[in-house]
Design a protein around this motif. Structure first.
Motif, PDB file in Angstrom:
ATOM      1  N   HIS A   6      -0.169  58.720  58.611  1.00  0.00           N
ATOM      2  CA  HIS A   6       0.903  58.702  59.809  1.00  0.00           C
ATOM      3  C   HIS A   6       0.467  59.903  60.737  1.00  0.00           C
ATOM      4  CE1 HIS A   6       2.946  55.342  58.526  1.00  0.00           C
ATOM      5  NE2 HIS A   6       3.191  55.856  57.432  1.00  0.00           N
ATOM      6  N   PRO A   7       0.616  59.874  62.058  1.00  0.00           N
ATOM      7  CA  PRO A   7       0.229  61.327  62.716  1.00  0.00           C
ATOM      8  C   PRO A   7       1.789  62.063  62.575  1.00  0.00           C
ATOM      9  CG  PRO A   7       1.028  59.484  64.086  1.00  0.00           C
ATOM     10  CD  PRO A   7       0.793  58.774  62.992  1.00  0.00           C
ATOM     11  N   ALA A   8       1.143  63.568  62.846  1.00  0.00           N
ATOM     12  CA  ALA A   8       2.025  64.676  62.628  1.00  0.00           C
ATOM     13  C   ALA A   8       3.228  64.322  63.733  1.00  0.00           C
ATOM     14  CB  ALA A   8       1.374  66.036  62.907  1.00  0.00           C
ATOM     15  N   TYR A   9       4.396  64.391  63.381  1.00  0.00           N
ATOM     16  CA  TYR A   9       5.745  64.201  64.122  1.00  0.00           C
ATOM     17  C   TYR A   9       6.322  65.771  64.263  1.00  0.00           C
ATOM     18  CZ  TYR A   9       9.588  61.938  66.050  1.00  0.00           C
ATOM     19  OH  TYR A   9      10.737  61.394  66.938  1.00  0.00           O
ATOM     20  N   HIS A  10       6.470  66.345  65.492  1.00  0.00           N
ATOM     21  CA  HIS A  10       6.601  67.752  65.547  1.00  0.00           C
ATOM     22  C   HIS A  10       7.456  67.690  67.114  1.00  0.00           C
ATOM     23  CE1 HIS A  10       2.701  67.003  67.048  1.00  0.00           C
ATOM     24  NE2 HIS A  10       2.992  67.560  67.927  1.00  0.00           N
ATOM     25  N   GLU A  11       8.022  68.915  67.216  1.00  0.00           N
ATOM     26  CA  GLU A  11       8.926  69.147  68.335  1.00  0.00           C
ATOM     27  C   GLU A  11       7.598  69.879  69.602  1.00  0.00           C
ATOM     28  OE1 GLU A  11      11.868  72.621  69.117  1.00  0.00           O
ATOM     29  OE2 GLU A  11      13.152  70.737  68.435  1.00  0.00           O
ATOM     30  N   ILE A  12       7.979  69.380  70.781  1.00  0.00           N
ATOM     31  CA  ILE A  12       7.379  69.712  72.039  1.00  0.00           C
ATOM     32  C   ILE A  12       8.269  70.016  73.131  1.00  0.00           C
ATOM     33  CG2 ILE A  12       5.075  68.500  71.456  1.00  0.00           C
ATOM     34  CD1 ILE A  12       5.992  66.555  73.637  1.00  0.00           C
ATOM     35  N   THR A  13       7.865  70.617  74.109  1.00  0.00           N
ATOM     36  CA  THR A  13       8.613  70.928  75.343  1.00  0.00           C
ATOM     37  C   THR A  13       8.251  69.862  76.487  1.00  0.00           C
ATOM     38  OG1 THR A  13       9.107  73.185  74.647  1.00  0.00           O
ATOM     39  CG2 THR A  13       9.657  72.342  76.936  1.00  0.00           C
ATOM     40  N   ARG A  25      10.859  65.309  70.112  1.00  0.00           N
ATOM     41  CA  ARG A  25      10.046  65.339  68.799  1.00  0.00           C
ATOM     42  C   ARG A  25       8.914  64.022  69.314  1.00  0.00           C
ATOM     43  NH1 ARG A  25      10.792  67.649  64.538  1.00  0.00           N
ATOM     44  NH2 ARG A  25      10.007  65.811  63.196  1.00  0.00           N
ATOM     45  N   SER A  26       7.731  64.439  69.119  1.00  0.00           N
ATOM     46  CA  SER A  26       6.514  63.568  69.733  1.00  0.00           C
ATOM     47  C   SER A  26       5.393  63.633  68.383  1.00  0.00           C
ATOM     48  CB  SER A  26       6.096  63.798  71.000  1.00  0.00           C
ATOM     49  OG  SER A  26       5.032  63.096  71.266  1.00  0.00           O
ATOM     50  N   THR A  27       4.324  62.658  68.593  1.00  0.00           N
ATOM     51  CA  THR A  27       3.035  62.701  68.084  1.00  0.00           C
ATOM     52  C   THR A  27       2.005  63.389  68.940  1.00  0.00           C
ATOM     53  OG1 THR A  27       2.418  60.428  68.550  1.00  0.00           O
ATOM     54  CG2 THR A  27       3.581  60.816  66.378  1.00  0.00           C
ATOM     55  N   TRP A  28       2.467  63.535  70.168  1.00  0.00           N
ATOM     56  CA  TRP A  28       1.475  64.221  71.136  1.00  0.00           C
ATOM     57  C   TRP A  28       1.437  65.900  71.031  1.00  0.00           C
ATOM     58  CZ3 TRP A  28       1.979  67.898  74.780  1.00  0.00           C
ATOM     59  CH2 TRP A  28       0.973  68.071  75.734  1.00  0.00           C
ATOM     60  N   GLY A  29       0.091  66.161  71.217  1.00  0.00           N
ATOM     61  CA  GLY A  29      -0.479  67.527  70.956  1.00  0.00           C
ATOM     62  C   GLY A  29       0.067  68.204  69.759  1.00  0.00           C
ATOM     63  N   LYS A  30       0.125  69.497  69.619  1.00  0.00           N
ATOM     64  CA  LYS A  30       0.694  70.344  68.427  1.00  0.00           C
ATOM     65  C   LYS A  30       1.903  70.847  68.573  1.00  0.00           C
ATOM     66  CE  LYS A  30      -2.848  72.965  69.263  1.00  0.00           C
ATOM     67  NZ  LYS A  30      -3.668  72.603  70.224  1.00  0.00           N
ATOM     68  N   GLU A  31       2.586  71.302  67.638  1.00  0.00           N
ATOM     69  CA  GLU A  31       3.885  72.022  67.549  1.00  0.00           C
ATOM     70  C   GLU A  31       4.071  73.012  68.438  1.00  0.00           C
ATOM     71  OE1 GLU A  31       7.671  72.602  66.192  1.00  0.00           O
ATOM     72  OE2 GLU A  31       6.440  71.184  65.288  1.00  0.00           O
ATOM     73  N   GLY A  32       4.935  72.799  69.382  1.00  0.00           N
ATOM     74  CA  GLY A  32       5.202  74.066  70.397  1.00  0.00           C
ATOM     75  C   GLY A  32       4.490  73.750  71.664  1.00  0.00           C
TER      76      GLY A  32
END
Length: 73
Positions: A6-13, A25-32
């Motif tokens: 599964h792709p990483a699920y993290h917080e983005i703005t 929270r998304s799988t797009w990009g990297k954390e932050g």
């Protein structure tokens, strides 16, 4: 569940076209990371009604009927 598939699920703005921001929270990009939107409900004609010509459902139905009136005969 299988591990490591599964792709990483993290917080983005997310930054809207008017500059407003919100966190999600998304799988797009990297954390932050920040995702800047080019189109959003504040600017896209689908939501704002930006001068689009709308056909009534009766107009669409009659257009469809006329186009396919001889189909299958």
């Amino acid at each position: 569940m299988k591990k490591n598939i599964h792709p990483a699920y993290h917080e983005i703005t997310v930054v809207m076209t008017d500059g407003k921001e919100f966190k999600t929270r998304s799988t797009w990009g990297k954390e932050g990371d920040s995702m800047r939107l080019d189109i959003d409900p504040l600017s896209h004609p689908a939501w704002t009604g930006g001068g689009q010509r709308l056909l009534g459902t009766a107009g669409q139905l009659s257009k469809f009927s006329k186009k396919y009136q001889n189909f299958g005969m």
